[in-house]
Design a protein around this motif. Structure first.
Motif, mmCIF file in Angstrom:
data_model
loop_
_atom_site.group_PDB
_atom_site.id
_atom_site.type_symbol
_atom_site.label_atom_id
_atom_site.label_comp_id
_atom_site.label_asym_id
_atom_site.label_seq_id
_atom_site.Cartn_x
_atom_site.Cartn_y
_atom_site.Cartn_z
ATOM 1 N N MET A 261 0.778 -1.256 0.096
ATOM 2 C CA MET A 261 -0.044 0.019 -0.003
ATOM 3 C C MET A 261 0.873 1.244 -0.060
ATOM 4 O O MET A 261 1.966 1.113 0.491
ATOM 5 N N LYS A 262 0.326 2.341 -0.406
ATOM 6 C CA LYS A 262 0.851 3.518 -0.280
ATOM 7 C C LYS A 262 0.194 4.549 0.410
ATOM 8 O O LYS A 262 -0.857 4.572 0.600
ATOM 9 N N ILE A 263 0.987 5.666 0.993
ATOM 10 C CA ILE A 263 0.322 6.736 1.821
ATOM 11 C C ILE A 263 0.114 7.857 0.909
ATOM 12 O O ILE A 263 1.015 8.221 0.355
ATOM 13 N N GLY A 264 -1.012 8.202 0.948
ATOM 14 C CA GLY A 264 -1.187 9.439 0.257
ATOM 15 C C GLY A 264 -2.176 10.556 0.944
ATOM 16 O O GLY A 264 -2.638 10.123 1.804
ATOM 17 N N THR A 265 -2.263 11.537 0.354
ATOM 18 C CA THR A 265 -3.304 12.765 0.837
ATOM 19 C C THR A 265 -4.256 12.855 -0.152
ATOM 20 O O THR A 265 -4.021 13.246 -1.135
ATOM 21 N N VAL A 266 -5.720 13.026 0.136
ATOM 22 C CA VAL A 266 -6.773 13.083 -0.649
ATOM 23 C C VAL A 266 -6.747 14.707 -0.704
ATOM 24 O O VAL A 266 -6.679 15.714 0.179
ATOM 25 N N THR A 267 -6.833 15.151 -2.292
ATOM 26 C CA THR A 267 -6.919 16.786 -2.619
ATOM 27 C C THR A 267 -7.941 17.038 -3.077
ATOM 28 O O THR A 267 -8.376 18.352 -3.403
ATOM 29 N N GLY A 268 -9.097 15.950 -3.370
ATOM 30 C CA GLY A 268 -10.140 16.549 -4.286
ATOM 31 C C GLY A 268 -10.852 15.154 -4.886
ATOM 32 O O GLY A 268 -10.561 14.223 -4.308
ATOM 33 N N SER A 269 -11.775 15.526 -5.671
ATOM 34 C CA SER A 269 -12.543 14.190 -6.487
ATOM 35 C C SER A 269 -12.713 14.493 -7.821
ATOM 36 O O SER A 269 -12.431 15.669 -8.185
ATOM 37 N N VAL A 270 -13.074 13.756 -8.554
ATOM 38 C CA VAL A 270 -13.432 13.765 -10.018
ATOM 39 C C VAL A 270 -15.116 13.363 -10.166
ATOM 40 O O VAL A 270 -15.435 12.313 -9.673
ATOM 41 N N TRP A 271 -15.344 14.052 -11.224
ATOM 42 C CA TRP A 271 -16.813 13.622 -11.591
ATOM 43 C C TRP A 271 -16.815 13.246 -13.060
ATOM 44 O O TRP A 271 -16.493 13.793 -13.955
ATOM 45 N N SER A 272 -18.037 12.373 -13.420
ATOM 46 C CA SER A 272 -18.146 11.867 -14.662
ATOM 47 C C SER A 272 -19.520 11.320 -15.012
ATOM 48 O O SER A 272 -20.037 10.674 -14.307
ATOM 49 N N THR A 273 -19.955 11.872 -15.649
ATOM 50 C CA THR A 273 -21.524 11.735 -16.367
ATOM 51 C C THR A 273 -21.537 10.587 -17.099
ATOM 52 O O THR A 273 -22.174 9.540 -17.160
ATOM 53 N N ARG A 274 -20.506 10.527 -18.064
ATOM 54 C CA ARG A 274 -20.270 9.501 -19.154
ATOM 55 C C ARG A 274 -19.234 8.267 -18.611
ATOM 56 O O ARG A 274 -17.938 8.680 -18.765
ATOM 57 N N LYS A 275 -19.830 7.249 -18.151
ATOM 58 C CA LYS A 275 -18.740 6.264 -17.845
ATOM 59 C C LYS A 275 -19.300 4.908 -17.796
ATOM 60 O O LYS A 275 -20.477 4.877 -18.185
ATOM 61 N N ALA A 276 -18.504 3.997 -17.709
ATOM 62 C CA ALA A 276 -18.810 2.715 -17.808
ATOM 63 C C ALA A 276 -19.895 2.191 -16.717
ATOM 64 O O ALA A 276 -19.735 2.936 -15.680
ATOM 65 N N ASP A 277 -20.961 1.577 -16.978
ATOM 66 C CA ASP A 277 -21.897 1.199 -16.167
ATOM 67 C C ASP A 277 -21.472 0.785 -14.564
ATOM 68 O O ASP A 277 -22.065 1.033 -13.797
ATOM 69 N N CYS A 278 -20.504 -0.233 -14.845
ATOM 70 C CA CYS A 278 -19.922 -0.655 -13.546
ATOM 71 C C CYS A 278 -19.372 0.163 -12.759
ATOM 72 O O CYS A 278 -18.740 -0.192 -11.400
#
Lengths: 82, 82, 82, 82, 82
Positions: free
Chosen positions: A1-18
């Motif tokens: 595993m790696k250690i990281g820091t959350v900086t935000g999020s991404v949004w997508s309307t058009r994406k794979a159903d899964c």
């Protein structure tokens, strides 16, 4: 595993159903930026544990993702388990 | 997952049978150029989410590919899901 | 997948039984030299598509390999599939 | 596998259920810092063998981890097995 | 696969049970040092073919390893298979 820091999020309307119903966080790591599915309700600024690869998809959920935030770190100490 | 930008596509007449019917996009990422199977109808200039490794093949399709474009990003914001 | 160029091949008399009957090509990529099992009859100088990781072994054959040449590229254009 | 040195451990109260009961060690490797599940009772300063990827989760346990400390090295010698 | 050169081996008394009976070679590659399970009786100085990732464990054996030496190279020539 790696250690990281959350900086935000991404949004997508058009994406794979899964991918429906997943929250994707942007996580900065020493190896660069990774987008990871949130498994623990992490938010901006949280220091987190990041699992990558097939394992991210197989154990906690069944979505086609290759990275997941699986823990929010309390502290990164120098204590070694007995 | 990684964030990348679609810059074109590749064509091949002579390929493994199991690759028939796939569209392969050229995606530029901070880690270099990746060729990925298109799962969402992405086009040149689209900012996309890229899944790599075994997961790319196992969840959305059954072709021997190691990279797939699984989402077109709306925006890469600073909003964190509640 | 990665794009690479075939520059030669490697030979081995002493190898794991499960590798018998495979042709191993030396492929130069932007990330370095990779030895990959040939799935399409590629030759020196061919520009090829390279699949790496578990997928290389699972879908097209059943040998313990982690890289396979799965397509010879016609051209790397700027055309985007509709 | 990679060779690394244990430098500490990480703690998390808020983590995926499937991670309960695991001890996570911080391991320094030539490729950077990795957080790995302890399989052998390693402690700070130990020189260890690190397995990464899907294999880390599949063979020794069933947790969603992508790195495991699977051995403490006695010595890294120049002896080659006959 | 990657091409590397065997430079020695590592020893461990305290290791996961599933690693018993394996010989672990130290292999130098252009990407750094890798410790790999020996599948072909390779020795110091041998130029070898290295398989990494899940495939290393799944096809030739059932140990939790992520790298295996699967062939000793005769020569790395410029000959291309017909």
């Amino acid at each position: 595993m790696k250690i990281g820091t959350v900086t935000g999020s991404v949004w997508s309307t058009r994406k794979a159903d899964c991918l429906q119903g997943q929250t994707f966080l942007v996580v900065e790591t020493p190896d660069g930026t990774v987008v990871a599915a949130d498994q623990v309700g992490a938010g901006r600024g949280d220091k987190v544990l990041l699992v990558t690869g097939t394992v991210a998809a197989r154990f906690c959920m069944e979505s086609p993702i290759d990275a997941a935030v699986v823990a929010i770190l309390d502290q990164e100490g120098r204590h070694v388990s007995p």
